[in-house]
Design an enzyme around this catalytic site. Sequence first.
Site, PDB file in Angstrom:
ATOM      1  N   GLY A 156       0.822  -1.202   0.000  1.00  0.00           N
ATOM      2  CA  GLY A 156       0.000   0.000   0.000  1.00  0.00           C
ATOM      3  C   GLY A 156       0.856   1.251   0.000  1.00  0.00           C
ATOM      4  N   GLY A 166      12.261   1.618   5.336  1.00  0.00           N
ATOM      5  CA  GLY A 166      10.924   1.266   5.794  1.00  0.00           C
ATOM      6  C   GLY A 166       9.805   1.566   4.836  1.00  0.00           C
ATOM      7  N   THR A 167      10.118   2.010   3.618  1.00  0.00           N
ATOM      8  CA  THR A 167       9.054   2.368   2.676  1.00  0.00           C
ATOM      9  C   THR A 167       8.538   1.171   1.880  1.00  0.00           C
ATOM     10  OG1 THR A 167      10.803   3.046   1.139  1.00  0.00           O
ATOM     11  CG2 THR A 167       9.734   4.778   2.414  1.00  0.00           C
ATOM     12  N   GLY A 168       9.129  -0.002   2.049  1.00  0.00           N
ATOM     13  CA  GLY A 168       8.598  -1.209   1.412  1.00  0.00           C
ATOM     14  C   GLY A 168       9.302  -1.617   0.143  1.00  0.00           C
ATOM     15  N   LYS A 169      10.582  -1.320   0.020  1.00  0.00           N
ATOM     16  CA  LYS A 169      11.314  -1.666  -1.207  1.00  0.00           C
ATOM     17  C   LYS A 169      11.450  -3.184  -1.354  1.00  0.00           C
ATOM     18  CE  LYS A 169      14.776   0.943   0.081  1.00  0.00           C
ATOM     19  NZ  LYS A 169      14.193   1.649   1.239  1.00  0.00           N
ATOM     20  N   THR A 170      11.813  -3.851  -0.277  1.00  0.00           N
ATOM     21  CA  THR A 170      11.927  -5.318  -0.324  1.00  0.00           C
ATOM     22  C   THR A 170      10.568  -5.956  -0.577  1.00  0.00           C
ATOM     23  OG1 THR A 170      13.787  -5.217   1.226  1.00  0.00           O
ATOM     24  CG2 THR A 170      12.716  -7.355   0.936  1.00  0.00           C
ATOM     25  N   LEU A 171       9.540  -5.417   0.045  1.00  0.00           N
ATOM     26  CA  LEU A 171       8.189  -5.947  -0.145  1.00  0.00           C
ATOM     27  C   LEU A 171       7.748  -5.801  -1.595  1.00  0.00           C
ATOM     28  CD1 LEU A 171       5.779  -7.178   1.423  1.00  0.00           C
ATOM     29  CD2 LEU A 171       4.892  -4.851   1.665  1.00  0.00           C
ATOM     30  N   GLU A 214       3.224  -0.513  10.518  1.00  0.00           N
ATOM     31  CA  GLU A 214       3.109  -1.908  10.960  1.00  0.00           C
ATOM     32  C   GLU A 214       3.455  -2.021  12.438  1.00  0.00           C
ATOM     33  OE1 GLU A 214       4.100  -5.870  12.067  1.00  0.00           O
ATOM     34  OE2 GLU A 214       5.579  -4.249  11.912  1.00  0.00           O
ATOM     35  N   GLU A 257       4.975  23.312  28.152  1.00  0.00           N
ATOM     36  CA  GLU A 257       4.205  22.655  27.095  1.00  0.00           C
ATOM     37  C   GLU A 257       3.018  23.502  26.667  1.00  0.00           C
ATOM     38  OE1 GLU A 257       5.425  20.216  25.620  1.00  0.00           O
ATOM     39  OE2 GLU A 257       6.989  19.754  27.078  1.00  0.00           O
TER      40      GLU A 257
END
Length: 610
Positions: free
Chosen positions: A164, A204-209, A371, A424
């Site tokens: 996604g 973490g952007t999903g290159k391997t996925l 995730e 704060e």
Amino acid sequence: MNRSNIWNLLFTILIIVTLFWLARFFYVENSPVSKLSYTSFVQMVEDERSVVSEVVIRDDGVLRVYTKDGRVYEVDAPWAVNDSQLIEKLVSKGIKVSGERSGSSSFWINVLGTLIPTILFIVVWLFIMRSLSGRNNQAFTFTKSRATMYKPSGNKRVTFKDVGGAEEAIEELKEVVEFLKDPSKFNRIGARMPKGILLVGPPGTGKTLLARAVAGEANVPFFHISGSDFVELFVGVGAARVRDLFAQAKAHAPCIVFIDEIDAVGRHRGAGLGGGHDEREQTLNQLLVEMDGFDSKEGIIVMAATNRPDILDPALLRPGRFDKKIVVDPPDMLGRKKILEIHTRNKPLAEDVNLEIIAKRTPGFVGADLENLVNEAALLAAREGRDKITMKDFEEAIDRVIAGPARKSKLISPKEKRIIAYHEAGHAVVSTVVPNGEPVHRISIIPRGYKALGYTLHLPEEDKYLVSRNELLDKLTALLGGRAAEEVVFGDVTSGAANDIERATEIARNMVCQLGMSEELGPLAWGKEEQEVFLGKEITRLRNYSEEVASKIDEEVKKIVTNCYERAKEIIRKYRKQLDNIVEILLEKETIEGDELRRILSEEFEKVVE
């Protein structure tokens, strides 16, 4: 007892038996034996101080003589077998006499004594070789590729439906899937698929996925290896592994070869102090040769991922190698929502969970962060004993991911707690009042993480890719709002604003030196990042300006920060009543949500402009 334990037991027994037979063979068969004449033997026996302890008479006419000091002699005397007088003399001297048969049995004993150790040694050697050539041993697979091959099947198959927030990248990769499914479609018109595809994007952007999804969509084998797996201590190993990897790929074509973190092996050659790493450069050279050596018609697609494309060797990026580059950006709000839907589709969600709101509250989060966020929310729900994940769990998970887990047990004095509350609340008031301030979603005085004693969470209304000068000035003013509140209310400042000051100074210096937003120095860039030493890690900043300009830069940075600080104090003084109200509520509740904060500030607040 499992199979491995049985083999270990047999191996131990073989070792013990082998050592026993070797000891027997070398000790008994190779014990020192000297030849002795019969005359010398008789003299030794008749000597009053005889040293003979035992005599063995063999039927082949050989006498074996053992002395008291452990020496062994052999005497050739065929007549001694029937010489009764000799035997009587030996007995009278107190010497032990025995007989020994020398025949076929002795021959076979000698043969077995030689063969058994040899056979056992061969068996042990074969066992060791079998163990060393096992799957998990590297002694004989040192130059073999460490790539892991996945074959898409069943539930483990990853497709584009599992990805996604990367629609543009998916569109680019669909033609790769079509080529792997039907190469003839492209070959008919003479089209050549890129030999290499480089996926570029933050961690973490999903290159391997994405790479696995391409293999899953095309239903072809997927070879996965990290760039660091090629390089070893010994020169030549990396190049051998590259050759073996492509040999495996050709054997399983069509397939995808995915090299993760390729910058570990593909850095610019010749970079670094004292020359390059010979092993890494040889590995890179072999990779370049292999990518030239196969035809794209074979159905092998090489994909690689990196978050530092600027440090890769130009030869690796030229057409014919990694000639197609696909950027995988962090997802926008819609992309984050889709990623959340993917990660929550197998998890029970309560009715109050709104993934769109969660997506809006997580700007800058990449797929890996989301995730982790979903998993953190599930852990919180399980910890509380709930069967479903609620919106409260997601809110707490966001806080834990951004600021760290709450440390409610940390004891803070009432005085310090009030200072933290004003700090704060000062951030919140200034950020709400300035024209370009980001909406405040939550303020809290609950300590979180390693150092944070409180925090103010901003919620951008939309994803932004450009920032104006006024927006940066408003951000600086909001950053300094906490320290301004401390000074206006208490007449003193604390160390709690250290990180705010550091960030504000960095933003102001970037405005002057990189963005050309200084009125005094104009639209010029001052200084240059020096990255030529190691290509990938900044060592120093090249100063290409004079001392006079350096002094002006410091003055401009100080001027910007000081003006924003004075502006923040002015806002605090103007809205002191609202600030006090927020602090009292904050001390009571410890956390105030954005809607309640905006209700307190009310609509009569006017935006302060310069």
